[in-house]
Scaffold this active site. Structure first.
Site, mmCIF file in Angstrom:
data_model
loop_
_atom_site.group_PDB
_atom_site.id
_atom_site.type_symbol
_atom_site.label_atom_id
_atom_site.label_comp_id
_atom_site.label_asym_id
_atom_site.label_seq_id
_atom_site.Cartn_x
_atom_site.Cartn_y
_atom_site.Cartn_z
ATOM 1 N N GLY A 34 0.782 -1.207 0.068
ATOM 2 C CA GLY A 34 0.170 -0.043 0.157
ATOM 3 C C GLY A 34 0.872 1.380 0.023
ATOM 4 N N SER A 35 2.292 1.225 -0.368
ATOM 5 C CA SER A 35 2.896 2.376 -0.437
ATOM 6 C C SER A 35 2.239 3.485 -1.307
ATOM 7 C CB SER A 35 4.316 2.132 -0.618
ATOM 8 O OG SER A 35 4.682 1.633 -2.004
ATOM 9 N N ASN A 36 1.977 2.906 -2.557
ATOM 10 C CA ASN A 36 1.181 3.770 -3.337
ATOM 11 C C ASN A 36 0.014 4.656 -3.072
ATOM 12 O OD1 ASN A 36 2.717 4.192 -6.087
ATOM 13 N ND2 ASN A 36 2.884 1.830 -5.620
ATOM 14 N N MET A 112 -3.039 -7.524 -7.678
ATOM 15 C CA MET A 112 -2.292 -8.489 -8.083
ATOM 16 C C MET A 112 -3.189 -9.459 -8.757
ATOM 17 S SD MET A 112 0.855 -7.609 -8.016
ATOM 18 C CE MET A 112 1.737 -8.964 -8.182
ATOM 19 N N ARG A 113 -4.388 -9.187 -9.102
ATOM 20 C CA ARG A 113 -5.379 -10.032 -9.865
ATOM 21 C C ARG A 113 -5.517 -9.355 -11.454
ATOM 22 N NH1 ARG A 113 -5.181 -14.117 -7.343
ATOM 23 N NH2 ARG A 113 -7.259 -14.920 -8.534
ATOM 24 N N ASN A 129 -3.500 1.888 -13.776
ATOM 25 C CA ASN A 129 -2.667 0.981 -13.140
ATOM 26 C C ASN A 129 -1.349 1.609 -12.987
ATOM 27 O OD1 ASN A 129 -1.997 -1.403 -11.908
ATOM 28 N ND2 ASN A 129 -0.895 -2.070 -13.986
ATOM 29 N N HIS A 131 2.734 0.046 -12.930
ATOM 30 C CA HIS A 131 3.462 -1.118 -13.233
ATOM 31 C C HIS A 131 5.084 -0.575 -12.993
ATOM 32 C CE1 HIS A 131 4.370 -5.017 -14.734
ATOM 33 N NE2 HIS A 131 5.227 -4.540 -15.663
HETATM 34 C C1 GRF Z 1 4.142 -1.650 -7.183
HETATM 35 O O1 GRF Z 1 5.524 -1.818 -7.409
HETATM 36 C C2 GRF Z 1 3.473 -1.283 -8.426
HETATM 37 O O2 GRF Z 1 4.176 -0.941 -9.462
HETATM 38 C C3 GRF Z 1 3.221 -2.906 -8.559
HETATM 39 O O3 GRF Z 1 2.885 -3.496 -7.420
HETATM 40 C C4 GRF Z 1 3.717 -2.707 -6.596
HETATM 41 C C5 GRF Z 1 2.693 -2.192 -5.282
HETATM 42 O O4 GRF Z 1 3.363 -1.848 -4.385
HETATM 43 N N1 GRF Z 1 2.065 -2.885 -9.713
HETATM 44 P P1 GRF Z 1 2.712 -1.047 -3.256
HETATM 45 O O5 GRF Z 1 1.684 -2.081 -2.495
HETATM 46 O O6 GRF Z 1 1.968 0.269 -3.573
HETATM 47 O O7 GRF Z 1 3.672 -0.743 -2.064
#
Ligand code: GRF
Length: 213
Positions: A34-36, A112-113, A129, A131
């Site tokens: 969940g860092s994003n 991740m689905r 999304n 990536h």
């Molecule tokens: C990120 O590296 C994103 O690019 C990929 O999954 C990761 C999610 O990281 N799709 P976080 O859970 O937001 O830390």
């Protein structure tokens, strides 16, 4: 190449960032740490990204994103994919949850689905999304490892509109991350994530302005 503004590949974002009326209503989908999500929430708190996180949907009961959402004061709903007979039935519940919480934009942040047309068609042009590669290179799982194995000299991350094929769809914003001698998946992933946290909030604003690169 320094990892500064010059490593960003996107149309220009207005300065200050645009104000939207009403603020963008985000539904964030996450499976992991969940860092994003947190980077997006911080951009909102700073007043950069004019948006609200209406709901966080996560699919893994052990995902760190649940605790993070709680700490950030964001509502979160667990929709455990293991309890659904198909991808479509999971996506139907996701759509209903996002609608029930008033989300207009679907922000996949480490989801991740594989998603289906059930979700994509419910939010036309409004599913994004992130990536950890410079798409179209290295789609799919373990993108950072793929880049290292290929011996490329630059890696990076991409925010894109979501289409049915995995990690496809029009690119909104990318950031370049040079690969350093001795990089491991862990060290490179960490630098890519720093860039993800910069570009995802900005790419959401760009997408809402109608941009693709
Ligand atoms: C990120 O590296 C994103 O690019 C990929 O999954 C990761 C999610 O990281 N799709 P976080 O859970 O937001 O830390």
């Amino acid at each position: 190449m320094p990892e500064t503004a010059s490593n960003l590949i996107s149309p220009p974002l207005p300065d200050p960032w645009p104000r939207f009326a009403p603020p963008l209503k985000l539904g964030v989908m996450a499976s992991g740490n969940g860092s994003n999500l947190e980077a997006i929430a911080q951009a909102i708190d700073r007043g950069d990204l004019h948006a609200q996180v209406q709901i966080v949907v996560y699919n893994n009961p052990k995902a760190g994103v649940a605790e993070r959402a709680l700490r950030l004061g964001l509502p979160a709903v667990l929709l455990n994919h293991r309890q659904y007979p198909s991808r479509e039935t999971l996506d139907k519940d996701i759509v209903e949850t996002l609608h029930a919480h008033g989300a207009d934009w679907v922000i996949m942040a480490g989801w991740m689905r594989c998603v289906t047309a059930v979700l994509i068609d419910a939010f036309p042009q409004q599913v994004l999304n992130i990536h950890p590669s410079l798409l179209p290179s290295f789609p799919g799982l373990r993108a950072v490892e793929q880049a290292l194995a290929a011996g490329v000299k630059v890696a990076g991350c991409t925010v894109h509109h979501v289409e049915l094929a995995v990690d496809s769809g029009p690119v909104i914003m990318q950031a370049v991350v040079p690969i350093k001698p001795g990089d491991t998946p862990t060290t490179l992933q960490a630098r890519i994530q720093q860039q993800e946290h910069r570009i995802y909030p900005a790419a959401i604003a760009l997408a809402a302005l109608g941009h693709t690169s």
